[in-house]
Design a protein around this motif. Structure first.
Motif, mmCIF file in Angstrom:
data_model
loop_
_atom_site.group_PDB
_atom_site.id
_atom_site.type_symbol
_atom_site.label_atom_id
_atom_site.label_comp_id
_atom_site.label_asym_id
_atom_site.label_seq_id
_atom_site.Cartn_x
_atom_site.Cartn_y
_atom_site.Cartn_z
ATOM 1 N N UNK A 45 0.819 -1.215 0.000
ATOM 2 C CA UNK A 45 0.000 0.000 0.000
ATOM 3 C C UNK A 45 0.846 1.256 0.000
ATOM 4 N N UNK A 46 1.894 1.260 0.797
ATOM 5 C CA UNK A 46 2.789 2.427 0.835
ATOM 6 C C UNK A 46 3.470 2.619 -0.511
ATOM 7 N N UNK A 47 3.916 1.533 -1.123
ATOM 8 C CA UNK A 47 4.601 1.659 -2.413
ATOM 9 C C UNK A 47 3.638 2.115 -3.505
ATOM 10 N N UNK A 48 2.404 1.632 -3.484
ATOM 11 C CA UNK A 48 1.418 2.071 -4.477
ATOM 12 C C UNK A 48 1.092 3.549 -4.283
ATOM 13 N N UNK A 49 0.982 4.000 -3.042
ATOM 14 C CA UNK A 49 0.744 5.421 -2.794
ATOM 15 C C UNK A 49 1.907 6.278 -3.287
ATOM 16 N N UNK A 50 3.128 5.854 -3.024
ATOM 17 C CA UNK A 50 4.285 6.591 -3.526
ATOM 18 C C UNK A 50 4.324 6.607 -5.051
ATOM 19 N N UNK A 51 3.995 5.490 -5.662
ATOM 20 C CA UNK A 51 3.973 5.424 -7.125
ATOM 21 C C UNK A 51 2.909 6.356 -7.691
ATOM 22 N N UNK A 52 1.754 6.401 -7.062
ATOM 23 C CA UNK A 52 0.695 7.289 -7.520
ATOM 24 C C UNK A 52 1.104 8.752 -7.394
ATOM 25 N N UNK A 53 1.731 9.103 -6.287
ATOM 26 C CA UNK A 53 2.189 10.476 -6.095
ATOM 27 C C UNK A 53 3.243 10.846 -7.133
ATOM 28 N N UNK A 54 4.204 9.953 -7.374
ATOM 29 C CA UNK A 54 5.224 10.221 -8.375
ATOM 30 C C UNK A 54 4.609 10.334 -9.773
ATOM 31 N N UNK A 55 3.643 9.491 -10.077
ATOM 32 C CA UNK A 55 2.980 9.534 -11.373
ATOM 33 C C UNK A 55 2.238 10.856 -11.561
ATOM 34 N N UNK A 56 1.499 11.274 -10.539
ATOM 35 C CA UNK A 56 0.747 12.517 -10.640
ATOM 36 C C UNK A 56 1.659 13.740 -10.701
ATOM 37 N N UNK A 57 2.807 13.687 -10.047
ATOM 38 C CA UNK A 57 3.756 14.799 -10.120
ATOM 39 C C UNK A 57 4.423 14.879 -11.494
ATOM 40 N N UNK A 58 4.508 13.775 -12.191
ATOM 41 C CA UNK A 58 5.152 13.772 -13.496
ATOM 42 C C UNK A 58 4.247 14.155 -14.642
ATOM 43 N N UNK A 59 2.950 14.202 -14.428
ATOM 44 C CA UNK A 59 2.017 14.500 -15.513
ATOM 45 C C UNK A 59 2.169 15.924 -16.058
#
Length: 74
Positions: A45-59
């Motif tokens: 869950x923590x890794x998926x949240x970090x991945x989502x945050x990184x993905x949204x910051x890169x858009x």
């Protein structure tokens, strides 16, 4: 780059989560399989949240690059 790192982290989250659960059980951090599954769920869950945050910051930067390319071609 953040976009690609977010995708990479999302792809690695499930194998690392299961590995964390197995290692927790193997190194006797937890005492039964339910607790090991809980450790895996928390890590995943923590890794998926970090991945989502990184993905949204890169858009936004990706959208700027796409706009620059379409403006240059016109």
């Amino acid at each position: 780059m953040k976009l690609y790192f977010g995708l990479f982290l999302a792809a690695l989250s499930m194998p690392l989560a299961s590995l964390a659960g197995v290692c927790a059980l193997e190194f006797e951090v937890v005492w039964n399989i339910r607790q090991a599954l809980g450790i895996g769920v928390v890590v995943g869950s923590v890794m998926i949240l970090l991945a989502l945050i990184m993905f949204l910051c890169g858009i936004p930067s990706t959208l700027q690059r796409i706009r620059a390319q379409t403006n240059a071609s016109n």
